[in-house]
Design a protein around this motif. Structure first.
Motif: not given
Length: 132
Positions: A17-42
């Motif tokens: 998505a980043a390479q294609a310059r998309h504004e957003k990307v949806d991924i299925p939720t899981s606890k681990l993925k949510l934690e990873i995304v939180k870190i990416l934002k922080t």
């Protein structure tokens, strides 16, 4: 892409998505993925994220971040541990990513965190992925 490694799938989706310059990307939720995304934002790699319900499924909608030249701030996402080959590190041997420009995400006994914070807390764990 293997269905048995949802985190690798997530990283691939973000990378593409980043390479294609998309504004957003949806991924299925899981606890681990949510934690990873939180870190990416922080750590400033993504603009924002939110959990949304879509067709009865819960997904994490990640809003990607670009610099002034419209280049993605994520230059690389790399899975370290795989289902077939788990990679662990003690806090003393935490790897540095791109001489400190990137981060390594670690799954420790006290939760998912960055390599730097794991080092400060003196906990080791499984190296999930690195981002730069």
């Amino acid at each position: 892409m293997s269905a048995s490694d949802p985190v690798a799938d997530m990283l691939t989706k973000i990378r593409n998505a980043a390479q294609a310059r998309h504004e957003k990307v949806d991924i299925p939720t899981s606890k681990l993925k949510l934690e990873i995304v939180k870190i990416l934002k922080t750590e400033g790699f993504v603009k924002n994220f939110k959990k949304v319900q879509e067709e009865g499924h819960s997904v994490i909608r990640i809003f990607l971040k670009y610099d002034d030249q419209n280049e993605s701030v994520i230059h690389g996402l790399e899975k370290i541990s795989t289902p077939g080959r788990r990679v662990y590190s003690g806090y003393k041997d935490m790897p540095r990513v791109m001489n400190g420009y990137g981060i390594v995400i670690v799954s420790t006994s006290s939760g998912v965190t960055t390599g730097r914070k794991a080092k400060e807390k003196m906990v080791g764990g499984e190296l999930v992925c690195k981002v730069w």
